[in-house]
Design a protein around this motif. Structure first.
Motif, PDB file in Angstrom:
ATOM      1  N   GLU A  47       0.820  -1.215   0.000  1.00 61.60           N
ATOM      2  CA  GLU A  47       0.000   0.000   0.000  1.00 61.60           C
ATOM      3  C   GLU A  47       0.854   1.267   0.000  1.00 61.60           C
ATOM      4  OE1 GLU A  47      -1.136   0.463   4.651  1.00 61.60           O
ATOM      5  OE2 GLU A  47      -2.285  -0.992   3.524  1.00 61.60           O
ATOM      6  N   ASP A  48       2.175   1.111  -0.043  1.00 64.29           N
ATOM      7  CA  ASP A  48       3.091   2.244  -0.118  1.00 64.29           C
ATOM      8  C   ASP A  48       3.563   2.382  -1.561  1.00 64.29           C
ATOM      9  OD1 ASP A  48       2.858   2.309   2.657  1.00 64.29           O
ATOM     10  OD2 ASP A  48       4.641   1.066   2.943  1.00 64.29           O
ATOM     11  N   SER A  49       3.770   3.615  -1.988  1.00 62.88           N
ATOM     12  CA  SER A  49       4.179   3.820  -3.372  1.00 62.88           C
ATOM     13  C   SER A  49       5.465   4.633  -3.477  1.00 62.88           C
ATOM     14  CB  SER A  49       3.055   4.495  -4.168  1.00 62.88           C
ATOM     15  OG  SER A  49       2.696   5.721  -3.581  1.00 62.88           O
ATOM     16  N   TYR A  50       6.099   4.468  -4.609  1.00 63.26           N
ATOM     17  CA  TYR A  50       7.339   5.174  -4.927  1.00 63.26           C
ATOM     18  C   TYR A  50       7.112   6.681  -4.818  1.00 63.26           C
ATOM     19  CZ  TYR A  50      11.020   7.116  -7.867  1.00 63.26           C
ATOM     20  OH  TYR A  50      12.057   7.863  -8.356  1.00 63.26           O
ATOM     21  N   CYS A  51       8.056   7.360  -4.193  1.00 64.90           N
ATOM     22  CA  CYS A  51       8.027   8.817  -4.094  1.00 64.90           C
ATOM     23  C   CYS A  51       9.392   9.327  -4.537  1.00 64.90           C
ATOM     24  CB  CYS A  51       7.725   9.246  -2.652  1.00 64.90           C
ATOM     25  SG  CYS A  51       7.575  11.021  -2.450  1.00 64.90           S
ATOM     26  N   PRO A  52       9.458   9.959  -5.706  1.00 70.32           N
ATOM     27  CA  PRO A  52      10.758  10.372  -6.244  1.00 70.32           C
ATOM     28  C   PRO A  52      11.389  11.507  -5.438  1.00 70.32           C
ATOM     29  CG  PRO A  52       8.985  11.216  -7.620  1.00 70.32           C
ATOM     30  CD  PRO A  52       8.349  10.333  -6.587  1.00 70.32           C
ATOM     31  N   ASP A  53      12.713  11.576  -5.516  1.00 63.62           N
ATOM     32  CA  ASP A  53      13.431  12.697  -4.921  1.00 63.62           C
ATOM     33  C   ASP A  53      12.997  13.987  -5.610  1.00 63.62           C
ATOM     34  OD1 ASP A  53      14.869  10.996  -3.267  1.00 63.62           O
ATOM     35  OD2 ASP A  53      16.532  10.798  -4.693  1.00 63.62           O
ATOM     36  N   SER A  54      12.959  15.062  -4.851  1.00 65.40           N
ATOM     37  CA  SER A  54      12.592  16.358  -5.427  1.00 65.40           C
ATOM     38  C   SER A  54      12.963  17.473  -4.460  1.00 65.40           C
ATOM     39  CB  SER A  54      11.084  16.417  -5.717  1.00 65.40           C
ATOM     40  OG  SER A  54      10.353  16.485  -4.497  1.00 65.40           O
ATOM     41  N   ALA A  55      12.950  18.694  -4.949  1.00 65.66           N
ATOM     42  CA  ALA A  55      13.202  19.860  -4.100  1.00 65.66           C
ATOM     43  C   ALA A  55      12.115  19.985  -3.033  1.00 65.66           C
ATOM     44  CB  ALA A  55      13.269  21.129  -4.947  1.00 65.66           C
ATOM     45  N   ILE A  56      10.905  19.533  -3.328  1.00 65.13           N
ATOM     46  CA  ILE A  56       9.806  19.597  -2.350  1.00 65.13           C
ATOM     47  C   ILE A  56      10.091  18.642  -1.193  1.00 65.13           C
ATOM     48  CG2 ILE A  56       7.327  19.308  -1.984  1.00 65.13           C
ATOM     49  CD1 ILE A  56       6.969  19.873  -5.017  1.00 65.13           C
ATOM     50  N   ILE A  57      10.513  17.435  -1.510  1.00 63.56           N
ATOM     51  CA  ILE A  57      10.878  16.469  -0.465  1.00 63.56           C
ATOM     52  C   ILE A  57      12.037  17.026   0.362  1.00 63.56           C
ATOM     53  CG2 ILE A  57      11.939  14.205  -0.045  1.00 63.56           C
ATOM     54  CD1 ILE A  57       8.978  13.949  -0.651  1.00 63.56           C
ATOM     55  N   ASP A  58      13.035  17.599  -0.312  1.00 66.53           N
ATOM     56  CA  ASP A  58      14.179  18.183   0.395  1.00 66.53           C
ATOM     57  C   ASP A  58      13.720  19.263   1.379  1.00 66.53           C
ATOM     58  OD1 ASP A  58      15.822  16.530  -1.112  1.00 66.53           O
ATOM     59  OD2 ASP A  58      16.468  18.124  -2.477  1.00 66.53           O
ATOM     60  N   ARG A  59      12.748  20.097   0.965  1.00 63.76           N
ATOM     61  CA  ARG A  59      12.242  21.170   1.832  1.00 63.76           C
ATOM     62  C   ARG A  59      11.562  20.577   3.076  1.00 63.76           C
ATOM     63  NH1 ARG A  59      13.557  25.655   3.378  1.00 63.76           N
ATOM     64  NH2 ARG A  59      12.973  24.872   5.376  1.00 63.76           N
ATOM     65  N   ILE A  60      10.762  19.528   2.880  1.00 69.96           N
ATOM     66  CA  ILE A  60      10.087  18.886   4.015  1.00 69.96           C
ATOM     67  C   ILE A  60      11.113  18.302   4.979  1.00 69.96           C
ATOM     68  CG2 ILE A  60       8.567  16.975   4.702  1.00 69.96           C
ATOM     69  CD1 ILE A  60       7.040  17.463   2.025  1.00 69.96           C
ATOM     70  N   VAL A  61      12.113  17.611   4.451  1.00 72.14           N
ATOM     71  CA  VAL A  61      13.153  17.026   5.300  1.00 72.14           C
ATOM     72  C   VAL A  61      13.900  18.127   6.054  1.00 72.14           C
ATOM     73  CG1 VAL A  61      15.347  15.749   5.284  1.00 72.14           C
ATOM     74  CG2 VAL A  61      13.384  14.900   3.973  1.00 72.14           C
ATOM     75  N   GLU A  62      14.212  19.232   5.396  1.00 77.39           N
ATOM     76  CA  GLU A  62      14.879  20.353   6.072  1.00 77.39           C
ATOM     77  C   GLU A  62      14.009  20.913   7.191  1.00 77.39           C
ATOM     78  OE1 GLU A  62      15.851  23.156   2.982  1.00 77.39           O
ATOM     79  OE2 GLU A  62      17.241  21.745   2.033  1.00 77.39           O
ATOM     80  N   ASP A  63      12.705  21.043   6.949  1.00 77.43           N
ATOM     81  CA  ASP A  63      11.790  21.525   7.989  1.00 77.43           C
ATOM     82  C   ASP A  63      11.796  20.565   9.178  1.00 77.43           C
ATOM     83  OD1 ASP A  63      11.060  23.756   6.474  1.00 77.43           O
ATOM     84  OD2 ASP A  63       9.221  22.833   5.706  1.00 77.43           O
ATOM     85  N   MET A  64      11.778  19.263   8.898  1.00 77.96           N
ATOM     86  CA  MET A  64      11.807  18.270   9.968  1.00 77.96           C
ATOM     87  C   MET A  64      13.118  18.331  10.738  1.00 77.96           C
ATOM     88  SD  MET A  64      10.111  14.955   8.181  1.00 77.96           S
ATOM     89  CE  MET A  64       8.381  14.886   7.762  1.00 77.96           C
ATOM     90  N   GLN A  65      14.231  18.451  10.015  1.00 75.90           N
ATOM     91  CA  GLN A  65      15.529  18.521  10.671  1.00 75.90           C
ATOM     92  C   GLN A  65      15.613  19.740  11.588  1.00 75.90           C
ATOM     93  OE1 GLN A  65      17.885  18.365   7.064  1.00 75.90           O
ATOM     94  NE2 GLN A  65      18.486  16.231   7.453  1.00 75.90           N
ATOM     95  N   GLU A  66      15.093  20.859  11.130  1.00 75.05           N
ATOM     96  CA  GLU A  66      15.120  22.086  11.933  1.00 75.05           C
ATOM     97  C   GLU A  66      14.304  21.932  13.218  1.00 75.05           C
ATOM     98  OE1 GLU A  66      13.403  26.600  11.548  1.00 75.05           O
ATOM     99  OE2 GLU A  66      14.282  25.705   9.750  1.00 75.05           O
ATOM    100  N   VAL A  67      13.086  21.415  13.098  1.00 73.43           N
ATOM    101  CA  VAL A  67      12.225  21.232  14.262  1.00 73.43           C
ATOM    102  C   VAL A  67      12.831  20.204  15.219  1.00 73.43           C
ATOM    103  CG1 VAL A  67       9.953  20.361  14.988  1.00 73.43           C
ATOM    104  CG2 VAL A  67      10.121  22.005  13.121  1.00 73.43           C
ATOM    105  N   TYR A  68      13.390  19.125  14.680  1.00 74.45           N
ATOM    106  CA  TYR A  68      14.001  18.098  15.520  1.00 74.45           C
ATOM    107  C   TYR A  68      15.205  18.657  16.272  1.00 74.45           C
ATOM    108  CZ  TYR A  68      15.529  13.542  17.109  1.00 74.45           C
ATOM    109  OH  TYR A  68      15.886  12.471  17.895  1.00 74.45           O
TER     110      TYR A  68
END
Length: 180
Positions: A47-68
């Protein structure tokens, strides 16, 4: 008289919001929803699907890293005892159509897991945490567009049934903690 605090259970999760372009990422997740991570319907990756790398994914990860990072600097946590920087080890899209749900599972051996909500509507299914599956205690968190949750990878969780007529779209992440 001696007095001591005995703590039996403490569990923390981290909630934040991303500034990424969620509408565009929703389209990408929908376009890739047929590219499942596992071919067998009994496997959770089905039920999980491929999610390609992108600048949007990078932005989300950066937001998570900052909050963490902010959380770690202010708190001594039993839920996240290991200090470090979040290092992405996996990601996938998830689309829940009407009446879909996800069974209880965890993300071992990931140190930290996360979910970001791209598209949700009322009654589209809440994230349900079961710290001890042998007991009835659980805690549900209603999804909100743009919200992300970071939680320990060992923590059992599920997603309640989507009772709405609209798709519930999210992206999930697994992280290891690397020394900063």
């Amino acid at each position: 008289m001696e007095k001591n605090l005995i703590q039996i259970y403490q569990l923390e999760m981290i909630k934040g919001y991303t500034t990424a372009n969620l509408d565009r990422l929703s389209q990408v997740v929908l376009q890739n929803s047929s590219k499942t991570l596992d071919e067998h319907p009994r496997q959770t990756g089905f039920e999980d699907s491929y999610c390609p790398d992108s600048a949007i994914i990078d932005r989300i990860v950066e937001d998570m890293q900052e909050v963490y990072s902010e959380f770690q600097s202010k708190s001594s946590s039993l839920s996240f005892p290991k200090k470090g920087r979040l290092s992405l080890i996996g990601k996938w899209g998830h689309v829940h159509e009407k009446n879909m749900s996800t069974n209880t599972h965890d993300h071992k051996p990931a140190d930290v897991s996360a979910v970001t909500y791209l598209k949700v509507s009322k009654e589209s299914g809440q994230l349900k945490f079961n710290p001890n599956p042998l007991h009835d205690y659980s805690y549900t968190i209603p999804p909100k567009k743009g919200m992300f949750l970071l939680f320990p990878g060992w923590l059992p969780h599920s997603v309640n049934r989507n009772l709405s007529n609209e798709s519930r779209i999210s992206v999930s992440f697994n992280f290891k903690l690397e020394e900063a």
